[in-house]
Motif scaffolding. Structure first.
Motif, PDB file in Angstrom:
ATOM      1  N   ILE A  32       4.560   6.186 -18.951  1.00 11.40           N
ATOM      2  CA  ILE A  32       4.749   4.861 -19.547  1.00 11.40           C
ATOM      3  C   ILE A  32       5.930   4.151 -18.889  1.00 11.40           C
ATOM      4  O   ILE A  32       5.873   2.968 -18.594  1.00 11.40           O
ATOM      5  CB  ILE A  32       4.922   4.972 -21.074  1.00 11.40           C
ATOM      6  CG1 ILE A  32       3.598   5.448 -21.687  1.00 11.40           C
ATOM      7  CG2 ILE A  32       5.333   3.623 -21.667  1.00 11.40           C
ATOM      8  CD1 ILE A  32       3.642   5.691 -23.163  1.00 11.40           C
ATOM      9  N   LYS A  33       7.000   4.923 -18.631  1.00  8.30           N
ATOM     10  CA  LYS A  33       8.158   4.331 -17.940  1.00  8.30           C
ATOM     11  C   LYS A  33       7.835   4.209 -16.454  1.00  8.30           C
ATOM     12  O   LYS A  33       7.290   5.121 -15.860  1.00  8.30           O
ATOM     13  CB  LYS A  33       9.385   5.219 -18.096  1.00  8.30           C
ATOM     14  CG  LYS A  33       9.999   5.183 -19.451  1.00  8.30           C
ATOM     15  CD  LYS A  33      11.277   5.979 -19.462  1.00  8.30           C
ATOM     16  CE  LYS A  33      11.943   5.927 -20.806  1.00  8.30           C
ATOM     17  NZ  LYS A  33      13.169   6.716 -20.828  1.00  8.30           N
ATOM     18  N   PRO A  34       8.189   3.092 -15.837  1.00 11.24           N
ATOM     19  CA  PRO A  34       7.932   2.950 -14.395  1.00 11.24           C
ATOM     20  C   PRO A  34       8.802   3.898 -13.583  1.00 11.24           C
ATOM     21  O   PRO A  34       9.925   4.222 -13.986  1.00 11.24           O
ATOM     22  CB  PRO A  34       8.298   1.490 -14.100  1.00 11.24           C
ATOM     23  CG  PRO A  34       9.160   1.049 -15.229  1.00 11.24           C
ATOM     24  CD  PRO A  34       8.833   1.933 -16.409  1.00 11.24           C
ATOM     25  N   ILE A  35       8.246   4.349 -12.471  1.00  8.62           N
ATOM     26  CA  ILE A  35       8.984   5.249 -11.574  1.00  8.62           C
ATOM     27  C   ILE A  35       9.773   4.429 -10.598  1.00  8.62           C
ATOM     28  O   ILE A  35       9.374   3.437 -10.107  1.00  8.62           O
ATOM     29  CB  ILE A  35       8.012   6.183 -10.854  1.00  8.62           C
ATOM     30  CG1 ILE A  35       7.417   7.123 -11.859  1.00  8.62           C
ATOM     31  CG2 ILE A  35       8.697   6.940  -9.741  1.00  8.62           C
ATOM     32  CD1 ILE A  35       6.495   8.164 -11.323  1.00  8.62           C
ATOM     33  N   GLU A  51       7.356  18.402 -10.489  1.00  8.41           N
ATOM     34  CA  GLU A  51       8.801  18.618 -10.374  1.00  8.41           C
ATOM     35  C   GLU A  51       9.603  17.426 -10.902  1.00  8.41           C
ATOM     36  O   GLU A  51      10.691  17.583 -11.427  1.00  8.41           O
ATOM     37  CB  GLU A  51       9.210  18.867  -8.914  1.00  8.41           C
ATOM     38  CG  GLU A  51       8.611  20.097  -8.299  1.00  8.41           C
ATOM     39  CD  GLU A  51       7.191  19.885  -7.796  1.00  8.41           C
ATOM     40  OE1 GLU A  51       6.849  18.764  -7.368  1.00  8.41           O
ATOM     41  OE2 GLU A  51       6.406  20.846  -7.851  1.00  8.41           O
ATOM     42  N   LEU A  52       9.055  16.222 -10.742  1.00 12.47           N
ATOM     43  CA  LEU A  52       9.777  15.022 -11.162  1.00 12.47           C
ATOM     44  C   LEU A  52       9.359  14.537 -12.543  1.00 12.47           C
ATOM     45  O   LEU A  52       9.866  13.556 -13.033  1.00 12.47           O
ATOM     46  CB  LEU A  52       9.538  13.893 -10.149  1.00 12.47           C
ATOM     47  CG  LEU A  52      10.063  14.144  -8.740  1.00 12.47           C
ATOM     48  CD1 LEU A  52       9.685  12.990  -7.834  1.00 12.47           C
ATOM     49  CD2 LEU A  52      11.567  14.316  -8.765  1.00 12.47           C
ATOM     50  N   LEU A 111       2.125   9.355  -5.782  1.00 15.25           N
ATOM     51  CA  LEU A 111       2.605  10.695  -5.444  1.00 15.25           C
ATOM     52  C   LEU A 111       3.673  11.152  -6.431  1.00 15.25           C
ATOM     53  O   LEU A 111       3.617  12.260  -6.958  1.00 15.25           O
ATOM     54  CB  LEU A 111       3.160  10.711  -4.014  1.00 15.25           C
ATOM     55  CG  LEU A 111       3.781  12.019  -3.553  1.00 15.25           C
ATOM     56  CD1 LEU A 111       2.695  13.057  -3.321  1.00 15.25           C
ATOM     57  CD2 LEU A 111       4.573  11.792  -2.276  1.00 15.25           C
ATOM     58  N   LEU A 112       4.632  10.286  -6.715  1.00 12.62           N
ATOM     59  CA  LEU A 112       5.719  10.651  -7.622  1.00 12.62           C
ATOM     60  C   LEU A 112       5.247  10.804  -9.060  1.00 12.62           C
ATOM     61  O   LEU A 112       5.715  11.682  -9.783  1.00 12.62           O
ATOM     62  CB  LEU A 112       6.845   9.615  -7.546  1.00 12.62           C
ATOM     63  CG  LEU A 112       7.605   9.560  -6.222  1.00 12.62           C
ATOM     64  CD1 LEU A 112       8.602   8.407  -6.238  1.00 12.62           C
ATOM     65  CD2 LEU A 112       8.297  10.877  -5.931  1.00 12.62           C
ATOM     66  N   GLY A 116       0.817  -1.207   0.000  1.00 17.34           N
ATOM     67  CA  GLY A 116       0.000   0.000   0.000  1.00 17.34           C
ATOM     68  C   GLY A 116       0.853   1.260   0.000  1.00 17.34           C
ATOM     69  O   GLY A 116       0.586   2.206  -0.746  1.00 17.34           O
ATOM     70  N   PHE A 117       1.898   1.291   0.824  1.00 15.60           N
ATOM     71  CA  PHE A 117       2.796   2.443   0.851  1.00 15.60           C
ATOM     72  C   PHE A 117       3.562   2.591  -0.461  1.00 15.60           C
ATOM     73  O   PHE A 117       3.745   3.700  -0.964  1.00 15.60           O
ATOM     74  CB  PHE A 117       3.786   2.353   2.024  1.00 15.60           C
ATOM     75  CG  PHE A 117       3.206   2.805   3.327  1.00 15.60           C
ATOM     76  CD1 PHE A 117       2.825   4.134   3.517  1.00 15.60           C
ATOM     77  CD2 PHE A 117       3.024   1.919   4.363  1.00 15.60           C
ATOM     78  CE1 PHE A 117       2.280   4.553   4.713  1.00 15.60           C
ATOM     79  CE2 PHE A 117       2.476   2.327   5.566  1.00 15.60           C
ATOM     80  CZ  PHE A 117       2.102   3.653   5.742  1.00 15.60           C
ATOM     81  N   ARG A 118       4.010   1.474  -1.042  1.00 13.46           N
ATOM     82  CA  ARG A 118       4.726   1.549  -2.321  1.00 13.46           C
ATOM     83  C   ARG A 118       3.827   2.162  -3.397  1.00 13.46           C
ATOM     84  O   ARG A 118       4.261   3.039  -4.154  1.00 13.46           O
ATOM     85  CB  ARG A 118       5.234   0.169  -2.745  1.00 13.46           C
ATOM     86  CG  ARG A 118       6.473  -0.276  -1.988  1.00 13.46           C
ATOM     87  CD  ARG A 118       7.099  -1.516  -2.622  1.00 13.46           C
ATOM     88  NE  ARG A 118       6.327  -2.718  -2.382  1.00 13.46           N
ATOM     89  CZ  ARG A 118       6.470  -3.512  -1.304  1.00 13.46           C
ATOM     90  NH1 ARG A 118       7.359  -3.218  -0.378  1.00 13.46           N
ATOM     91  NH2 ARG A 118       5.740  -4.591  -1.180  1.00 13.46           N
TER      92      ARG A 118
END
Length: 135
Positions: free
Chosen positions: A132-135, A45-46, A39-40, A31-33
């Motif tokens: 599309i790219k995983p964070i 900004e990211l 969020l990211l 859940g946290f992941r």
């Protein structure tokens, strides 16, 4: 994988536990992941503006607003290279809902969404971006 420790208010943890239970997570860590990924992925900004993404701009508009339907169609034609599909729904005698799926560079997707949602007569609009790219 790295193990971390965090401190949370009891009320916040209780709400989080109810949320992950309702969503079917098997443990807090997953859940946290997912919460951190979310969020990211929604952080300007990211968010590299030249990365490919999938977006869905959804909006409610007054179809009686003078020339608005034509302006929205013109915007879609102007950005034909990133638009993939549009769903149109008649909500009531004055309002329509549209959801347009877009694929392209983040900057292009945001530009089209901004152009659509800023039109006079568009009542509410939101862009949901998925990298599309995983964070």
């Amino acid at each position: 994988m790295e193990r971390i420790t965090i401190s949370l208010d009891d009320d916040l943890l209780e709400k989080f536990d109810l949320y992950i239970q309702d969503k079917g997570y098997t443990n807090r860590s997953e859940g946290f992941r997912d919460a951190i990924r979310h969020l990211l992925s929604h952080s300007d900004e990211l968010e590299p503006q030249d990365e490919e993404c999938i977006g869905c701009v959804s909006y409610v508009y007054d179809h009686k607003e003078r020339m608005l339907s034509s302006k929205l169609v013109e915007t879609q034609h102007h950005h034909h290279g990133i638009q993939t599909a549009t769903l149109h729904l008649h909500v009531d005698e004055s309002n329509c809902f549209e959801a347009t799926v877009l694929r392209g560079k983040t900057s292009e997707v945001k530009a089209m969404a901004d152009q659509v949602t800023s039109q006079t007569g568009v009542k509410n609009g939101h862009l949901h971006l998925v990298p599309i790219k995983p964070i």
